[in-house]
Design a protein around this motif. Sequence first.
Motif, mmCIF file in Angstrom:
data_model
loop_
_atom_site.group_PDB
_atom_site.id
_atom_site.type_symbol
_atom_site.label_atom_id
_atom_site.label_comp_id
_atom_site.label_asym_id
_atom_site.label_seq_id
_atom_site.Cartn_x
_atom_site.Cartn_y
_atom_site.Cartn_z
ATOM 1 N N LEU A 1 8.562 4.185 8.472
ATOM 2 C CA LEU A 1 7.171 4.664 8.351
ATOM 3 C C LEU A 1 6.494 4.678 9.721
ATOM 4 O O LEU A 1 5.782 5.633 10.072
ATOM 5 C CB LEU A 1 6.386 3.767 7.397
ATOM 6 N N ALA A 2 6.736 3.625 10.484
ATOM 7 C CA ALA A 2 6.112 3.545 11.814
ATOM 8 C C ALA A 2 6.552 4.720 12.682
ATOM 9 O O ALA A 2 5.763 5.240 13.491
ATOM 10 C CB ALA A 2 6.483 2.214 12.481
ATOM 11 N N ALA A 3 7.774 5.174 12.468
ATOM 12 C CA ALA A 3 8.289 6.291 13.278
ATOM 13 C C ALA A 3 7.501 7.578 13.051
ATOM 14 O O ALA A 3 7.514 8.474 13.888
ATOM 15 C CB ALA A 3 9.766 6.513 12.958
ATOM 16 N N ILE A 4 6.829 7.687 11.913
ATOM 17 C CA ILE A 4 5.988 8.882 11.700
ATOM 18 C C ILE A 4 4.506 8.488 11.637
ATOM 19 O O ILE A 4 3.676 9.194 11.063
ATOM 20 C CB ILE A 4 6.407 9.692 10.446
ATOM 21 N N GLY A 5 4.202 7.341 12.221
ATOM 22 C CA GLY A 5 2.799 6.957 12.373
ATOM 23 C C GLY A 5 2.130 6.411 11.121
ATOM 24 O O GLY A 5 0.908 6.469 10.982
ATOM 25 N N HIS A 6 2.932 5.873 10.203
ATOM 26 C CA HIS A 6 2.342 5.320 8.972
ATOM 27 C C HIS A 6 2.662 3.837 8.814
ATOM 28 O O HIS A 6 3.614 3.328 9.410
ATOM 29 C CB HIS A 6 2.866 6.078 7.750
ATOM 30 N N SER A 7 1.845 3.179 7.993
ATOM 31 C CA SER A 7 2.124 1.777 7.684
ATOM 32 C C SER A 7 1.474 1.405 6.361
ATOM 33 O O SER A 7 0.495 2.032 5.927
ATOM 34 C CB SER A 7 1.563 0.853 8.776
ATOM 35 N N ARG A 8 2.022 0.371 5.726
ATOM 36 C CA ARG A 8 1.442 -0.089 4.464
ATOM 37 C C ARG A 8 0.059 -0.697 4.685
ATOM 38 O O ARG A 8 -0.742 -0.772 3.775
ATOM 39 C CB ARG A 8 2.381 -1.070 3.761
ATOM 40 N N GLN A 9 -0.180 -1.160 5.889
ATOM 41 C CA GLN A 9 -1.493 -1.766 6.155
ATOM 42 C C GLN A 9 -2.600 -0.706 6.189
ATOM 43 O O GLN A 9 -3.740 -0.986 5.879
ATOM 44 C CB GLN A 9 -1.494 -2.504 7.497
ATOM 45 N N SER A 10 -2.258 0.512 6.586
ATOM 46 C CA SER A 10 -3.362 1.450 6.804
ATOM 47 C C SER A 10 -3.257 2.779 6.065
ATOM 48 O O SER A 10 -4.284 3.345 5.692
ATOM 49 C CB SER A 10 -3.511 1.726 8.302
ATOM 50 N N THR A 11 -2.060 3.306 5.824
ATOM 51 C CA THR A 11 -2.040 4.701 5.359
ATOM 52 C C THR A 11 -1.146 4.982 4.158
ATOM 53 O O THR A 11 -1.039 6.133 3.733
ATOM 54 C CB THR A 11 -1.548 5.637 6.493
ATOM 55 N N VAL A 12 -0.478 3.972 3.623
ATOM 56 C CA VAL A 12 0.505 4.236 2.580
ATOM 57 C C VAL A 12 0.284 3.274 1.410
ATOM 58 O O VAL A 12 -0.126 2.131 1.621
ATOM 59 C CB VAL A 12 1.938 4.002 3.145
ATOM 60 N N TYR A 13 0.530 3.754 0.204
ATOM 61 C CA TYR A 13 0.573 2.856 -0.946
ATOM 62 C C TYR A 13 2.015 2.798 -1.448
ATOM 63 O O TYR A 13 2.689 3.831 -1.520
ATOM 64 C CB TYR A 13 -0.367 3.326 -2.072
ATOM 65 N N ILE A 14 2.471 1.598 -1.772
ATOM 66 C CA ILE A 14 3.871 1.401 -2.190
ATOM 67 C C ILE A 14 3.929 0.696 -3.548
ATOM 68 O O ILE A 14 3.277 -0.330 -3.750
ATOM 69 C CB ILE A 14 4.647 0.533 -1.168
ATOM 70 N N ALA A 15 4.700 1.264 -4.454
ATOM 71 C CA ALA A 15 4.890 0.631 -5.768
ATOM 72 C C ALA A 15 6.322 0.867 -6.225
ATOM 73 O O ALA A 15 7.064 1.629 -5.599
ATOM 74 C CB ALA A 15 3.906 1.216 -6.780
ATOM 75 N N ASN A 16 6.693 0.236 -7.293
ATOM 76 C CA ASN A 16 8.034 0.389 -7.854
ATOM 77 C C ASN A 16 7.975 0.915 -9.286
ATOM 78 O O ASN A 16 6.946 0.796 -9.960
ATOM 79 C CB ASN A 16 8.745 -0.977 -7.874
ATOM 80 N N VAL A 17 9.108 1.431 -9.730
ATOM 81 C CA VAL A 17 9.200 1.895 -11.115
ATOM 82 C C VAL A 17 9.016 0.737 -12.086
ATOM 83 O O VAL A 17 8.279 0.841 -13.060
ATOM 84 C CB VAL A 17 10.564 2.605 -11.346
#
Length: 263
Positions: free
Chosen positions: A143-159
């Motif tokens: 994610l960091a490689a394309i300028g994203h992070s869970r702290q600021s720009t992404v939401y992460i969940a599981n099935v």
Amino acid sequence: MGLTEWVRRDQQPAEAPEPVTEVAPTAEPVAAIEDPLTEQTPVESPVVVPEPQPEAIPVAKVSEPAPPSVPERDPPAMDWDALRAQVARCTACALHETRTQTVFGVGQTQADLMLVGEGPGEQEDLRGEPFVGAAGQLLDRMLAAIGHSRQSTVYIANVVKCRPPGNRKPHAVEADACRGYLEAQIALVRPKLIVALGQVAATGLLGEDAPVGRLRRGSHVHGPSGTPVIVTYHPAYYLRQPLEKRKGWDDLKRIRARLAEPA
Ligand code: URA
Ligand code: SF4
């Protein structure tokens, strides 16, 4: 109480030699737990269960092939706090029996980009957060490689929100039981793009059971929300097959390009 014995004995002769052909029984115990048949030593009321109800007797014969796999329960709450609390006390599938805690989701709740994985592993189960083990650390670097992070720009969940024992893949009944929560999370985040990490996530989101190698080349839409979906390999795959990381990088570039498109 005599009735309890009678029914139980009648169900037993089927000590089937077949190993695990059906998964359906996993869904059943939930109903069984709530069964009020557990007796409490009759105290004084003489009126208890005068005669077995006529419909109760044939119950011993299982006439229908498979009961609904998703137990009845309240529909998923539609605000974050209520949804999180509902998941935390959920017992809708057998995975609740072995979890340390539920793993709800993490990140920016208004994110353009939502990532969906399979289910918590050991580290996630212990810490209560998705993707914190080795695969998660790789995911963070990707994610960091394309300028994203869970702290600021992404939401992460599981099935599934509870760890499948031994890190096995979630069974279909478990994914089905948990699906409403994922749908609610998607509806609350309203991402511009969903990325399915691996086959289980792709199947959970799209209902398509094709290999990731094929799905990653297509373009997909998550039906209930109409959100575009990109399917890519699970980061654990790159840990096992480092030479495949090139494909991961190609997919990251597609994700970045898609997010840069005007809505
Ligand atoms: N793998 C997943 O799919 N999800 C996690 O949260 C961790 C590992
Ligand atoms: Fe409930 Fe999902 Fe956990 Fe099953 S996996 S008990 S449906 S939260």
